[in-house]
Each structure stands twice: as C-alpha cells, then as structure tokens.
Design a protein around this motif. Structure first.
Motif, mmCIF file in Angstrom:
data_model
loop_
_atom_site.group_PDB
_atom_site.id
_atom_site.type_symbol
_atom_site.label_atom_id
_atom_site.label_comp_id
_atom_site.label_asym_id
_atom_site.label_seq_id
_atom_site.Cartn_x
_atom_site.Cartn_y
_atom_site.Cartn_z
ATOM 1 N N ILE A 236 -114.172 -20.676 73.757
ATOM 2 C CA ILE A 236 -113.972 -19.966 75.016
ATOM 3 C C ILE A 236 -112.488 -19.640 75.120
ATOM 4 C CG2 ILE A 236 -114.105 -20.173 77.531
ATOM 5 C CD1 ILE A 236 -116.336 -22.336 76.966
ATOM 6 N N LEU A 237 -112.160 -18.409 75.473
ATOM 7 C CA LEU A 237 -110.764 -17.993 75.617
ATOM 8 C C LEU A 237 -110.447 -17.807 77.091
ATOM 9 C CD1 LEU A 237 -108.007 -17.003 74.580
ATOM 10 C CD2 LEU A 237 -109.044 -14.719 74.301
ATOM 11 N N ALA A 238 -109.366 -18.451 77.533
ATOM 12 C CA ALA A 238 -108.879 -18.288 78.904
ATOM 13 C C ALA A 238 -107.417 -17.859 78.852
ATOM 14 C CB ALA A 238 -109.026 -19.581 79.698
ATOM 15 N N ILE A 239 -107.072 -16.849 79.644
ATOM 16 C CA ILE A 239 -105.711 -16.323 79.712
ATOM 17 C C ILE A 239 -105.242 -16.431 81.153
ATOM 18 C CG2 ILE A 239 -104.245 -14.292 79.378
ATOM 19 C CD1 ILE A 239 -106.447 -13.298 77.385
ATOM 20 N N VAL A 240 -104.111 -17.100 81.368
ATOM 21 C CA VAL A 240 -103.588 -17.316 82.718
ATOM 22 C C VAL A 240 -102.175 -16.738 82.786
ATOM 23 C CG1 VAL A 240 -103.109 -18.979 84.542
ATOM 24 C CG2 VAL A 240 -104.949 -19.432 82.884
ATOM 25 N N GLN A 241 -101.975 -15.768 83.669
ATOM 26 C CA GLN A 241 -100.661 -15.174 83.892
ATOM 27 C C GLN A 241 -100.061 -15.776 85.160
ATOM 28 O OE1 GLN A 241 -99.106 -12.608 82.119
ATOM 29 N NE2 GLN A 241 -100.735 -11.600 80.950
ATOM 30 N N VAL A 242 -98.786 -16.175 85.085
ATOM 31 C CA VAL A 242 -98.087 -16.721 86.246
ATOM 32 C C VAL A 242 -96.786 -15.934 86.405
ATOM 33 C CG1 VAL A 242 -97.160 -18.780 87.367
ATOM 34 C CG2 VAL A 242 -99.043 -19.003 85.717
ATOM 35 N N THR A 243 -96.699 -15.127 87.460
ATOM 36 C CA THR A 243 -95.552 -14.237 87.600
ATOM 37 C C THR A 243 -95.380 -13.794 89.039
ATOM 38 O OG1 THR A 243 -94.574 -12.162 86.797
ATOM 39 C CG2 THR A 243 -96.977 -12.205 87.084
ATOM 40 N N ASP A 244 -94.158 -13.402 89.386
ATOM 41 C CA ASP A 244 -93.912 -12.870 90.728
ATOM 42 C C ASP A 244 -93.491 -11.400 90.687
ATOM 43 O OD1 ASP A 244 -91.342 -13.083 89.715
ATOM 44 O OD2 ASP A 244 -90.542 -14.265 91.371
ATOM 45 N N GLU A 245 -93.599 -10.752 89.528
ATOM 46 C CA GLU A 245 -93.190 -9.352 89.423
ATOM 47 C C GLU A 245 -94.272 -8.493 88.783
ATOM 48 O OE1 GLU A 245 -89.327 -8.067 88.406
ATOM 49 O OE2 GLU A 245 -88.352 -9.957 88.968
ATOM 50 N N ALA A 246 -93.996 -7.180 88.786
ATOM 51 C CA ALA A 246 -94.916 -6.217 88.192
ATOM 52 C C ALA A 246 -94.753 -6.205 86.675
ATOM 53 C CB ALA A 246 -94.646 -4.825 88.766
ATOM 54 N N ASP A 247 -95.807 -5.792 86.002
ATOM 55 C CA ASP A 247 -95.768 -5.711 84.541
ATOM 56 C C ASP A 247 -94.905 -4.535 84.096
ATOM 57 O OD1 ASP A 247 -96.745 -6.224 81.768
ATOM 58 O OD2 ASP A 247 -97.614 -4.234 82.064
ATOM 59 N N CYS A 248 -94.062 -4.804 83.090
ATOM 60 C CA CYS A 248 -93.157 -3.778 82.572
ATOM 61 C C CYS A 248 -93.298 -3.682 81.051
ATOM 62 C CB CYS A 248 -91.719 -4.108 82.950
ATOM 63 S SG CYS A 248 -90.596 -2.676 82.930
ATOM 64 N N SER A 249 -94.532 -3.653 80.582
ATOM 65 C CA SER A 249 -94.798 -3.603 79.142
ATOM 66 C C SER A 249 -94.587 -2.175 78.654
ATOM 67 C CB SER A 249 -96.230 -4.068 78.865
ATOM 68 O OG SER A 249 -96.404 -5.414 79.241
ATOM 69 N N TYR A 250 -93.341 -1.870 78.319
ATOM 70 C CA TYR A 250 -92.997 -0.493 77.990
ATOM 71 C C TYR A 250 -93.180 -0.213 76.499
ATOM 72 C CZ TYR A 250 -88.501 -1.996 75.977
ATOM 73 O OH TYR A 250 -87.542 -2.579 75.196
ATOM 74 N N ASN A 251 -93.446 1.040 76.210
ATOM 75 C CA ASN A 251 -93.538 1.509 74.835
ATOM 76 C C ASN A 251 -92.118 1.711 74.318
ATOM 77 O OD1 ASN A 251 -93.797 3.057 72.461
ATOM 78 N ND2 ASN A 251 -95.643 4.083 73.215
ATOM 79 N N GLY A 309 -100.244 11.434 84.371
ATOM 80 C CA GLY A 309 -101.361 11.947 83.599
ATOM 81 C C GLY A 309 -101.039 12.133 82.133
ATOM 82 N N ALA A 310 -99.999 11.485 81.649
ATOM 83 C CA ALA A 310 -99.615 11.610 80.238
ATOM 84 C C ALA A 310 -100.670 10.983 79.343
ATOM 85 C CB ALA A 310 -98.259 10.942 80.008
ATOM 86 N N SER A 311 -100.692 11.407 78.089
ATOM 87 C CA SER A 311 -101.576 10.781 77.111
ATOM 88 C C SER A 311 -101.122 9.352 76.867
ATOM 89 C CB SER A 311 -101.542 11.558 75.791
ATOM 90 O OG SER A 311 -100.265 11.439 75.173
ATOM 91 N N ASP A 312 -102.022 8.569 76.284
ATOM 92 C CA ASP A 312 -101.669 7.174 76.010
ATOM 93 C C ASP A 312 -100.439 7.071 75.119
ATOM 94 O OD1 ASP A 312 -103.827 6.470 77.513
ATOM 95 O OD2 ASP A 312 -105.041 5.694 75.861
ATOM 96 N N ASP A 313 -100.316 7.969 74.152
ATOM 97 C CA ASP A 313 -99.176 7.911 73.236
ATOM 98 C C ASP A 313 -97.867 8.281 73.921
ATOM 99 O OD1 ASP A 313 -100.774 7.127 71.151
ATOM 100 O OD2 ASP A 313 -101.009 9.154 70.324
ATOM 101 N N ASN A 314 -97.955 9.108 74.936
ATOM 102 C CA ASN A 314 -96.741 9.565 75.623
ATOM 103 C C ASN A 314 -96.444 8.782 76.891
ATOM 104 O OD1 ASN A 314 -96.027 11.625 73.795
ATOM 105 N ND2 ASN A 314 -97.545 13.008 74.698
ATOM 106 N N ALA A 315 -97.275 7.793 77.203
ATOM 107 C CA ALA A 315 -97.048 6.972 78.395
ATOM 108 C C ALA A 315 -95.876 6.036 78.150
ATOM 109 C CB ALA A 315 -98.300 6.193 78.741
ATOM 110 N N VAL A 316 -94.936 5.986 79.090
ATOM 111 C CA VAL A 316 -93.736 5.169 78.884
ATOM 112 C C VAL A 316 -94.054 3.676 78.972
ATOM 113 C CG1 VAL A 316 -92.128 6.965 79.570
ATOM 114 C CG2 VAL A 316 -93.090 5.440 81.325
#
Length: 573
Positions: A236-251, A309-316
């Motif tokens: 069984i896989l469990a993923i727990v995120q603990v954070t007080d800010e927005a996600d900034c997973s940039y390309n 509305g950018a494509s996935d490849d062009n999304a920042v």
C-alpha cells in the motif's frame, strides 16, 4: 499479534487442487476423509487479498516559516504510529522523508541544499544550523532539541534488506517488517521520527512539493539511487504532504519566469529586484468570481508570457497531470496484484478544519501577505508556539493549496487537513486509519464445513499453500498448538512456528464469541459482521519476509447446507 492478516505481500487466492484425504498433513490434528464434488470444489476456490506492507512517503516543507508546523508534526506522530502498530493491524511499514526543496535560480547550491526527492534520514541534532533562517528565526529548540532527546547511538540505522537489493546495508528510511525494526532495540519509531522528521527551515522558499514527491518515487525505482528499493510492488502506498505554501514545481526549461531580466509577468512587483512566492500562485492558478472572495480556483497552464491555456510542454509549472499520471501508474500496477488497492494521498496544508480553503485577495487588509504569495491566506489560526521575540509570530497562516488539493482529490477526495490546526494528531490518525482500512482480514467468504460436529466450534478442513514467483508451490503447516490452543512466541508476539525449519505457518480463526479459552483463534469483527465462519492468519519468522508477488491459496471443504450453517453469509446484519 496479527490475527486476521496474511502477512507480507500476500493474496489469499483460489487453489486449483481438490481437497481429498491427502490433507492429513495440513493440520496438527488428524482430518477426517472428505469427498468433494467438482462443483463444491470449484466453489471453495476463493480469492481473498490481504496485504500488510505499507510504504509511506512524507514530503515536508522545509522553508523559513515551517518551524511550528514541523514541531507539531513531530510532537503528534505517535497518533500515526499507534494505529499502524496496533495488534489488530501490525503493518509492515516503511517511512521515508524528503523535503520540498528542489532548487531554484534564487536558491543556488550552497545557499540551500536541495534534496531533489532524495530521502533524508539524519538526526536533527546533528544539523542544528538547518533550524536557523536569516537572523530572525531560530527554531532549534522548538522543532528539534525540545522534541528529539535521543543520542546518536540510539538512532543508529541498522542494516536491512530489500527484495530488489538483497545486500544488507542501512537504507534512508524507517521500517518495521514483521516486528523487525531498523533502529536500535529500545528506540520506538515515534521517538526516532521526532529526531529524523524535522527538516529545518533553511530550505528553498519556492517549494516544489509535487516535483519533490515525483523525484522521490522515480528514484525509488531507479537502480543505483539511495532511494532504490523503498517502494515494494504490492505494498500500500501512502503520500503525505505537509506544507504552508502553494506548489511551485516549475519546468526548468522555463526558469526565466524567475529571471530579473525576464518579463516578470508573474511577479507581484515587476519593479522589485527579486521575486516572491507570488510567482508560484500566479503561474499555476486561475480563479473565477469576485477577487475579494473567489467562487473557485483551479490549476491552469500558463506560458512564459502569462497566456493561460498553454500546452503541457509550454506550461511554466509542470501540469498537475504529470504527477497524477505517475502515481496512477503505480496504483494500476498495484491493482494488478490486488484489485482493491488504492494509493492514499493526504495533505496537511492551507485549508480550514473542514478541509476547505478560502480564496480571496487581501491587498487592502494584508498587503504584505498578498505581495508575498499572490493571494490571501487559505487558513489562519493563533500560533500555539508564539515567540514574542519574533514580530508577527502570533498567527499561523498558510497559502491555499490549489494544485496540491487537486492532486490529493484525484486519489483520496477530501483527505485534506489544516496546517493551521494547533494539533495534528487527528489528521495523522485519520491518515493512518485510511491505511488500516486497506489492511483487511482474510475472511473465507464461503461457508466452511464443520467436519467434527461433536465440538462447539468449527473444525475446518483446508489446504493452505504458498506460491512465490519462480518457485514451486509449497504446502504450509499449521502454527504450533498445545492443549490450550495456539502457542504465541513471546519474542515476536505472534504465532509460533511448528518446527525450527519452518518459516511461515497458518492459523485458522473460528471462535465467533468466546467459545474457546484461546484468544488467538478469535475471528475479527470484520469477518463476524459479514457472518463468515472462518478466517485465516499467516505468521512469518522474523527475517524471512515473502518475496514480492507471493500468493497464499486456501481451499476448504464446504458445507452442504450453507443456508442453515451460515445464514446471511456475506450480507451482515
């Protein structure tokens, strides 16, 4: 003690062989010959899936505002482990920790230490400088030394073995497999996590929660990585995120959005010499309605010029689908072994105690928060760890987690908890209970025949076999009994092997309500509630876990009068 689970990566699957008089080696007491008709044999071939293996990944925000939150997490971690180690659960768990620091042009190596999804396992007392942020924030005591009281010797990680990496060595995660932990005897997992869990507050302030999770999971299946072997195929896989800010997973192809020589379309103040975390909100979220209280907000793809509305490849920012896709693939692979298994995702983030976030701009009432994060706080609460020496420390505030919420809801709708809450125990217990709910008892879902009606309890006649990938099918022996019932090994608090050369055995649980003085043959409430009359438990000798993909099959003689012997079977009531 495990009384209703089948152990490590097991599926209680249908056996192909017909039960005949050759079953006399199955149980410790002799079996009466029984002849089964073909139809009856077919009905007795059941598929029940039970799995105690759990891989748990914590992604912990280690930016400058997270001292109180990390202290809260560590202080209440016992509520989480208490569920997993309960004698009716006894999960075979692994717990890995990574941070939200995945680097950024404004967080160069040397300024922060981006983990990039690597699992980290070192006592906080050995890295106290990580708990300093600038000249104003010192949470060394709050988030580390007040909680972590163990010595290095008490925290030394022991050698362990993974199925994919059979050489014994220390691994960067905490584990408890069939009662065998990789920490010194006398150290509890709760105590260990209170030292290993806090990650400090000097991580990058442009948090990449989703990308850090993504890299942690990819590294876990990449040979040569320290994370390799953390994920088990059937666990069984469990993923727990603990954070007080927005996600900034940039390309990183579009890191120009942070460039002071760039267009600055996502910056709160284009005249500023440096960006704020508002870039993360503005580059990844679109809202509708009155800005003072938006009707709703959702993730969106923007290109480097700010066009939505950018494509996935062009999304920042990487699209959320990058992350749901990876984890969905993992879930699909697990469901090939266990169709009922689901990945569990939880978020302790910027939502209220009902799991809802407020979306609204607060430029007039709180211009500082607005400029820093691009939106008003999703939750606000008094700070239970207020430091009078730090200005503004009287409140805990968190950014609404739009992208993280969408990722969470894709797998575990509504599994959202407030990072502003002064007590994380209810959240951690709820996550652990979601894991427990997937560790189901091995109820035998047909009406097993009582082959000796002279006794008060069911005397079942069954064969139990183990089938490991690439190995021959092996018949299992029943766990050791004496005149008082099943014998419990005091060293493992589990069923005792019938002999020194046996490493796995089974027990039949048939007591539906104190019919015998032996508590170790009691059926679970889950099986009783559905009116089943038989349940299995599998015990393993410590140090002999099952190989991935191992299955357990059981075939039992069935009652010829099921409607009388097992009324309402499978229905409950």
């Amino acid at each position: 003690m495990s009384r209703f689970t089948l152990g490590n990566r097991f599926a209680l699957l249908a056996a192909a062989a017909m039960v005949t008089t050759s079953l006399t080696g199955c149980l410790n007491h002799p079996l009466k010959p029984v002849e089964l008709e073909k139809a009856q044999t077919k009905d007795s071939q059941l598929q029940l899936t039970v799995n105690k293996d759990v891989d748990i990944l914590f992604v912990i925000d280690n930016s400058g505002s997270m001292g109180e939150e990390q202290a809260n997490l560590a202080a209440n971690f016992g509520a989480f482990i208490g569920v997993l180690e309960d004698e009716e659960v006894e999960a075979n768990y692994r717990i890995g920790v990574t941070t939200t620091d995945n680097g950024n042009p404004w967080c160069p190596p040397g300024q922060t230490t981006p983990e990039g999804g690597n699992l980290v396992l070192s006592p906080c007392t050995g890295r106290l400088n990580d708990f300093l942020f600038g000249t104003d924030v010192d949470v060394q005591a709050l988030a580390c030394t007040d909680i972590c009281t163990l010595s290095d010797a008490e925290l030394e990680i022991q050698d362990s073995i993974t199925a994919v990496d059979p050489d014994p060595k220390p691994h960067p995660w905490l584990e408890n497999i069939e009662g065998q932990k990789n920490i010194p005897e006398g150290t509890s997992t709760t105590e260990a996590f209170q030292c290993f869990g806090p990650q400090g507050v000097n991580g990058c302030g442009f948090e990449s929660q989703l990308e850090s999770m993504y890299l942690a999971l990819v590294r876990a299946v990449s040979n040569g990585e320290d994370n390799y072997g953390f994920l088990r195929d059937a666990a069984i896989l469990a993923i727990v995120q603990v954070t007080d800010e927005a996600d900034c997973s940039y390309n990183k192809d579009w890191s120009s959005i942070f460039d002071e020589a760039g267009s600055k379309v996502f910056w709160s103040d284009p005249e500023s010499p440096f960006p704020t975390s508002a870039v993360c909100w503005n580059a990844g979220v679109e809202c509708t309605g009155d800005p003072s209280s938006f009707d709703e907000c959702h993730s969106a793809n923007y290109d480097e010029n700010g066009n939505v509305g950018a494509s996935d490849d062009n999304a920042v920012l990487h699209p959320v689908t990058r992350y749901t896709g990876l984890v969905q693939d993992l879930e699909t692979n697990k469901q090939a072994l266990n169709p009922d298994q689901e990945v569990i995702v939880a978020l302790i983030g910027g939502v209220d105690n009902d799991g809802e976030a407020f979306y609204g701009e607060v430029g007039l009432t709180d211009p500082g928060f607005q400029e820093s994060f691009g939106i008003g706080p999703g939750c606000t609460a008094p700070n239970p760890f207020e430091d009078p020496m730090i200005e503004g420390d009287e409140l805990v505030e968190a950014v609404p987690p739009v992208r993280l919420k969408e990722f969470t809801d894709h797998f575990s709708p509504g599994n959202l908890f407030s990072v502003c809450n002064p007590d994380y125990a209810p959240a951690l217990e709820a996550v652990a209970n979601a894991i427990r709910d997937q560790i189901q008892p091995a109820c035998y879902t047909q009406c097993a025949k009582d082959v000796d009606e002279s006794t008060d309890i069911l005397d079942a006649e069954c064969t139990v076999e183990e089938n490991a990938p690439g190995a021959a099918t092996v018949s299992l022996e029943e766990c050791l009994r004496d005149d008082n019932g099943y014998v419990i090994d005091p060293g493992t608090n589990d069923y005792t092997m019938p002999s020194d050369d046996v490493n796995v055995c089974f027990a039949t649980l048939v007591d539906i309500g104190g019919q015998t003085p032996d508590p170790n043959d009691d059926m679970s409430m889950e099986c009783l509630d559905l009116n089943y009359n038989l349940e299995f438990s599998i015990a393993r000798r410590p140090g002999f876990p099952a190989a991935g993909g191992t299955s357990i099959s059981a075939t039992c003689s069935l009652s010829e009068f099921a409607t009388l012997d097992c009324p309402d079977i499978g229905v409950g009531g």
